[in-house]
Design an enzyme around this catalytic site. Sequence first.
Site, short mmCIF file in Angstrom:
data_model
loop_
_atom_site.label_atom_id
_atom_site.label_comp_id
_atom_site.label_asym_id
_atom_site.label_seq_id
_atom_site.Cartn_x
_atom_site.Cartn_y
_atom_site.Cartn_z
N SER A 30 0.80 -1.25 -0.21
CA SER A 30 0.00 -0.10 -0.03
C SER A 30 0.77 1.23 -0.05
CB SER A 30 -0.75 -0.07 1.13
OG SER A 30 -0.27 0.06 2.53
N GLU A 198 -3.17 9.61 12.95
CA GLU A 198 -2.99 8.30 13.82
C GLU A 198 -2.03 7.21 12.68
OE1 GLU A 198 -6.21 9.59 13.05
OE2 GLU A 198 -6.33 10.27 15.17
N HIS A 202 1.17 4.82 6.30
CA HIS A 202 1.04 5.30 5.04
C HIS A 202 1.16 6.62 4.62
CE1 HIS A 202 -1.94 1.60 5.92
NE2 HIS A 202 -1.24 1.33 4.51
#
Length: 615
Positions: A30, A198, A202
């Site tokens: 990702s 948070e 990513h």
Amino acid sequence: MRLLTFVLGWICVSHALCQEPLKIVLAGDSTVATQSNPPKDRPTLAGWGQMLNEFLPKMNVVNHARSGASTKSFRTLGLWDRVLKEKGQWVLIQFGHNDQKMQDPARGTDPATTYRDNLKAFILEVRGTGGKPVLITSVARRVYENGKLTTTLTPYVEAALAVGKEMEVPVIDLHRASFALFQQMGEKFCQLYGPSVEDRSHFSNEGARMMARLVAEGIVREVPELRDYVRLQPPPPAGLPYEVKLTTVSKGYDGKTCWVHPRAGAIPGKTPSVVLTMQKLLLTGSDIFYALNDVRSEDLGQTWSEIREHTDTLGRRTEVDGTIVAACDFTPKFHAKSGKLLGIGHTVRYQGDRVIENRPRESSWSVYDEKTRAWTPWTTLALPKEPKFYNAGAGSVQRVDLENGDILLPIYGKAEADKHYRVTVLSCSFDGTTLKFIEQGNELTLASGRGVYEPSLIRCDGRFFLTLRNDTAGYVCTSEDGLHFSAIQPWKFDDGSELGNYNTQHHWVTHKDRLYLVYTRKGAHNDHVFRHRAPLFMAEVDQKTLAVKRSTENILIPERGARVCNFGITEVSDNETWVTVAEWMQTLSPNIVIKPDNAFGADNSVYAARILWKD
């Protein structure tokens, strides 16, 4: 025969024009994947793979990375087959985050065995299609404990490096580069790189772009065949009347001090002699400067002499009360009337390794002896005994020397009790030995921040132009006589938008009847640079509107994470102008000192950007 030759030639040209660009295929998780439909709670979610084309504009980047994938699941999901079917000339492979998930049998791999085996299989299969594989170590997470960056990815990073060495495959160590960046910038700043507070794995659009940049820089280092395809900064605008040759005067530093304030003067001759002064900065302090040094070139910057420190004449001095005073922000320039190289700066005073904030400040100056290649002991310019000159000097300024030998010297100053600096231009005489004050022009003021300061003056096409620094913006004004100036106005682009330069100096370049501004600004993907002080731009100025022509903006000095400020302009000859600057190895808090092993390879390079005029 002629017809056959023409036809064959046309076929070759047509083939070259129609040839498809090189294809580079991405396999990863990702952090690499294109995030076409980001979730509502993370609308800026992006992977670095979707940003890579910005840095590889002449390549076809095909991104098959998938969120949640590991070296194991990427194959079982059929994604690896898609990569091979692309038959890309190059395949970039980054996995590790999800390989860590040993509790998930569909994804977890052992860094000592299965992870390595999977990478080796990828390499062999890419080679089987005629492609060339490149491994990329896992990008770091932004997880901090008590303000210190941590990582759990080390076994997978070491495994990828080992496989690359064994299989003779290039490895881009993105983990090292990203870890160095996140550690340098700190937890608070690095929230900019995440899609939410948070999410520490990513990336936001800005974070993904930064990782793509680090990958592109890794390609330059590790994949020589692709270096010519990488574009780390925008190309120069078409039709510029000059080209830039970037040279390096010196590079390297010890992490304790670094070179700053490199400014040069050119002594006329068949080939001008260039004398450049600079001084060391204590990295753990704020504006703690040592003695001035010089270095000299007789071949327009191709080679340089050894750096010489002038402690006796241009060094620190101790005053009666123990205060240390130094000359700094020094700019040498050849004074044509006297035939002397005259350097002018200002003074700074210290108690220990701290600047005394409310202190006297003067313009300091020294004369270079061409025969002995020595400087006279620095002294100060005598000004009228008036309160407004209590803290007044010519640090980091550009001056104008008139045909009769008089000097127009911009300074900034304030009285002991004043809050705001004011700018004025002094008329001075110089006979080759002594610099003397003659008169003062009008005073320019701004009741904002620290006022206006670090002015620079230029004459172009019969008019005088003055720049001024302010904490929130840069300003400009004009004059017919070089002493009496119009009201100041903020710098803007010619489309009416703000230039974006602030709290730093900016200087002038002229050629014939054209006027240029050299500056730094925000809005250039440079939030990680202290006060956005890199890269260093140059653009032409509309002399009627005093607007910067956006279409002419060009990067003179690239950005490598360090600021490139406190620079100088040197008129070397009618055909050549230099901009000299050093990478200043301090950045944003909490980790102010930029380490030698930083993410972008900044190494306190002292640059000379040679502007070579075409007309």
